[in-house]
Enzyme design. Structure first.
Site, PDB file in Angstrom:
ATOM      1  CG  HIS A 183      -2.178  -0.948   0.712  1.00 34.11           C
ATOM      2  ND1 HIS A 183      -2.269  -2.257   1.114  1.00 34.11           N
ATOM      3  CD2 HIS A 183      -3.189  -0.753  -0.150  1.00 34.11           C
ATOM      4  CE1 HIS A 183      -3.317  -2.811   0.535  1.00 34.11           C
ATOM      5  NE2 HIS A 183      -3.892  -1.924  -0.231  1.00 34.11           N
ATOM      6  NE  ARG A 290      -6.491   0.518  -2.828  1.00 31.61           N
ATOM      7  CZ  ARG A 290      -5.901   0.673  -4.019  1.00 31.61           C
ATOM      8  NH1 ARG A 290      -5.755   1.876  -4.536  1.00 31.61           N
ATOM      9  NH2 ARG A 290      -5.429  -0.371  -4.685  1.00 31.61           N
ATOM     10  NE  ARG A 325     -11.436  -1.674  -1.847  1.00 36.09           N
ATOM     11  CZ  ARG A 325     -10.131  -1.909  -2.029  1.00 36.09           C
ATOM     12  NH1 ARG A 325      -9.747  -2.755  -2.956  1.00 36.09           N
ATOM     13  NH2 ARG A 325      -9.230  -1.308  -1.296  1.00 36.09           N
ATOM     14  CD  GLU A 424      -9.860  -7.942  -3.941  1.00 40.16           C
ATOM     15  OE1 GLU A 424      -8.788  -7.325  -4.079  1.00 40.16           O
ATOM     16  OE2 GLU A 424     -10.762  -7.551  -3.172  1.00 40.16           O
ATOM     17  CG  ASN A 447      -2.887  -4.312  -6.659  1.00 40.73           C
ATOM     18  OD1 ASN A 447      -2.403  -4.341  -7.773  1.00 40.73           O
ATOM     19  ND2 ASN A 447      -3.401  -3.220  -6.134  1.00 40.73           N
ATOM     20  CG  ASP A 448      -5.555  -8.438  -2.544  1.00 41.18           C
ATOM     21  OD1 ASP A 448      -4.544  -8.697  -1.874  1.00 41.18           O
ATOM     22  OD2 ASP A 448      -6.346  -7.534  -2.236  1.00 41.18           O
ATOM     23  NE  ARG A 458      -1.230  -5.935  -2.107  1.00 41.59           N
ATOM     24  CZ  ARG A 458      -2.435  -5.396  -2.291  1.00 41.59           C
ATOM     25  NH1 ARG A 458      -3.519  -6.161  -2.264  1.00 41.59           N
ATOM     26  NH2 ARG A 458      -2.575  -4.130  -2.506  1.00 41.59           N
ATOM     27  CB  CYS A 495      -9.453  -1.029  -9.729  1.00 36.64           C
ATOM     28  SG  CYS A 495     -10.025  -2.320  -8.628  1.00 36.64           S
TER      29      CYS A 495
HETATM   30  C1  PEP Z   1      -6.279  -5.169  -5.735  1.00 38.21           C
HETATM   31  O1  PEP Z   1      -6.180  -6.085  -4.915  1.00 38.21           O
HETATM   32  O2  PEP Z   1      -5.860  -5.251  -6.906  1.00 38.21           O
HETATM   33  C2  PEP Z   1      -6.910  -3.894  -5.350  1.00 38.21           C
HETATM   34  C3  PEP Z   1      -7.130  -2.949  -6.231  1.00 38.21           C
HETATM   35  O3  PEP Z   1      -7.204  -3.723  -4.029  1.00 38.21           O
HETATM   36  P1  PEP Z   1      -6.136  -3.352  -2.895  1.00 38.21           P
HETATM   37  O4  PEP Z   1      -4.840  -3.024  -3.568  1.00 38.21           O
HETATM   38  O5  PEP Z   1      -6.694  -2.185  -2.151  1.00 38.21           O
HETATM   39  O6  PEP Z   1      -6.087  -4.594  -2.082  1.00 38.21           O
HETATM   40 MG    MG Z   2      -7.359  -6.024  -3.099  1.00 37.14          MG
END
Ligand code: PEP
Ligand code: MG
Length: 532
Positions: A183, A290, A325, A424, A447-448, A458, A495
């Site tokens: 993050h 977010r 979200r 995700e 990302n997840d 990650r 996203c």
């Molecule tokens: C993701 O997981 O790709 C996502 C956009 O959510 P976050 O990065 O907030 O977990």
């Molecule tokens: Mg995520």
């Protein structure tokens, strides 16, 4: 002069500035014995510390009334009695006495029936920290107080740290821990701050004020550069600025592929300020708001009114579309006023929709705020971390319950508000068709999705090179989500960070992605790539 090279970059850009070395403070109490005749001395230490902390809090409360509650706690009789008692009869030194008493009192608050009182637990712990900081004579660094251009260098930065930083002065970020989609990287991208994460042993080579050059394009860092190197980085900075000007020229154009498909270009944000900053970028909406940052920046769970004000502002700022979200807390995101039980695997633990479904009051408050704001623009609701259709149905039922309440209360909302979901988890990919029947839209959270498909954390720098969103297994998952979504005429967006990576654009277009949502800093580059 020291040169460091890293493999992957977290947030693009070039920075030259003095280092601001952010070190975590160690508040473990010292264990020294207290002889009988030294007891009054320890007692006096506490009284002095308390006075100093109260004076600080008085000052803070003039700027922010929230600190009034802190003053009451710092001056609380039970707390004082506990500390003095432990010094006198337990022969504990002042640091141990503070630690033990604060833990005990915090626990009592944590068990209270009343929600307001339960939330005071965090204040008690904060007072304990303030006492210990004074005892140990530690100078605490305040990231919010940075008011000159710097590159922040830290072991790790948590979302609760990054939210405090002023992007006007933080010119770059370097961390020893963290991966490119942790993050800290996302926050840096949202604010257009160059960032490099997972840079081993950088702190050992640094002191405050040393000049640092960083190029978060090719992953290089130079500490105390020679004049010629400094000049080279200045040139790179200038070239980067020119490139930015060049891609800006595409802003006025409609985002259409050479084959004629209109692509929606959206941004990811964590607050309304980020929307305001991106309004001149010709975006089609907010593909991901977010909301957890709204919870993290607060000293309590934000109320319906507080949330409503923010979402309404977002809806008005960006009338095209705002995808909100629901709370995605847990994993690496914690709250200062709520204690999560330690978990072996937080990213596989009590996180996101799991928390919302388990805490219906919390969920209801957020959904009511979103629904009320939907009367002021085009809002969509998006649920994170779905693994079963039943979860989606439960979440949607909660939306229906809230709608029913609002109708009874004659409060306006968008009756046709769409409810979609993040894709995700591997389960969501395998059940994509079933989900497509229930969800109004999909947004792929790469990302997840990458960390769960590949079983690669990650945020773990040791395995950062294995964290690869271009991995064929991840690409297959993306293809399947788009196929299933389109079969049921659902708009499929993305996203996750991959959506903002120009190298991924051709493949994602080929797979049929409809909407790309990314950190604002990437929009111009992605638009140029799509138009071709
Ligand atoms: C993701 O997981 O790709 C996502 C956009 O959510 P976050 O990065 O907030 O977990
Ligand atoms: Mg995520």
């Amino acid at each position: 002069m020291i040169k460091i090279k890293v493999e992957k970059t977290a947030s693009r850009g070039i920075a030259i500035a003095p280092a601001y070395v952010y070190r975590e403070v160690d508040l473990t109490p010292d264990h020294y014995p207290v002889a009988e005749e030294k007891i009054p001395q320890e007692e006096k230490k506490f009284t002095d510390i308390k006075q100093a902390v109260l004076a600080d809090l008085e000052q803070l409360s003039q700027e922010n009334p929230i600190f009034a509650a802190h003053i009451a706690i710092a001056d609380d009789y039970t707390l004082q009695e506990g500390i003095i008692g432990r010094i006198k009869s337990g022969k504990k030194n002042v640091q141990q006495a503070i630690c033990e008493t604060v833990e005990e009192v915090a626990e009592i608050f944590g068990q209270m029936e009343d929600e307001y009182m339960r939330e005071r637990k965090a204040d008690v712990l904060d007072i304990g920290k303030r006492f210990l900081i004074k005892c140990k004579n530690i100078t605490v660094q305040d990231l919010a107080a940075i008011c000159e251009p710097v590159i922040v260098v830290a072991k790790d930065l948590f979302p609760s740290d990054t939210v405090k930083m002023n992007p006007e002065f933080v010119k770059g970020i370097i961390t020893e821990e963290g991966g490119v989609t942790s993050h800290v990287s996302i926050m840096a991208k949202n604010y257009g701050i160059p960032a490099l994460t997972g840079v081993a042993n950088v702190l050992g080579n640094l002191e405050d004020g040393k000049t640092v050059c960083m190029d978060a394009e090719d992953g290089t860092i130079v500490i105390e550069p020679e004049e010629a190197v400094l000049e080279d980085y200045r040139k790179r900075q200038e070239e980067d600025r020119k490139e930015q000007e060049e891609v800006k020229k595409y802003r006025s154009m409609e985002t259409v592929t050479p084959a004629g498909k209109r692509i929606y270009l959206c941004i990811n944000v964590g607050n309304t300020e980020e929307i305001r900053l991106a309004l001149d970028k010709n975006i089609d909406g907010i593909g991901l708001f977010r909301t957890e940052f709204l919870y993290m920046e607060n000293s309590h769970f934000p109320t319906e009114e507080e949330q409503f004000a923010v979402y309404k502002e977002a809806a008005k700022l960006c009338p095209q579309e705002v995808t909100i979200r629901t709370l995605d807390i847990g994993g690496d995101k914690s709250l200062p006023y709520y204690e999560f039980e330690p978990e072996e695997n937080p990213f596989l633990g009590w996180r996101a929709i799991r928390i919302s479904l388990d805490m219906p009051d919390l969920f209801r408050t957020q959904l009511r705020a979103i629904l009320r704001a939907s009367a002021f623009g085009h809002i969509r609701i998006m649920f994170p971390m779905m693994i079963s259709v039943e979860e989606l149905q439960s979440a949607k039922e909660m939306v229906e319950t809230c709608k029913e309440e609002l109708r009874r209360e004659q409060i306006a909302f968008d009756e046709n508000i769409e409810t979609g979901m993040m894709m995700e988890t591997p389960a969501s990919v395998l059940l994509a068709e079933e989900f497509a029947k229930e969800a109004d839209f999909f947004s792929i959270g790469t990302n997840d999705l990458t960390q769960y498909i590949l079983a690669v954390d990650r945020g773990n720098k040791k395995i950062a090179s294995r964290y690869d969103s271009f991995h064929p297994a991840v690409m297959k998952a993306i293809a399947e989500i788009i196929r299933a979504g389109h079969k049921y005429n659902r708009k499929v967006g993305m996203c996750g960070e991959l959506a903002g990576d120009v190298n991924a654009v051709p493949k994602l277009l080929e797979l049929g992605l409809d909407e790309f949502s990314m950190s604002a800093g990437n929009v111009d580059y992605v638009r140029k790539t799509i138009i071709g």
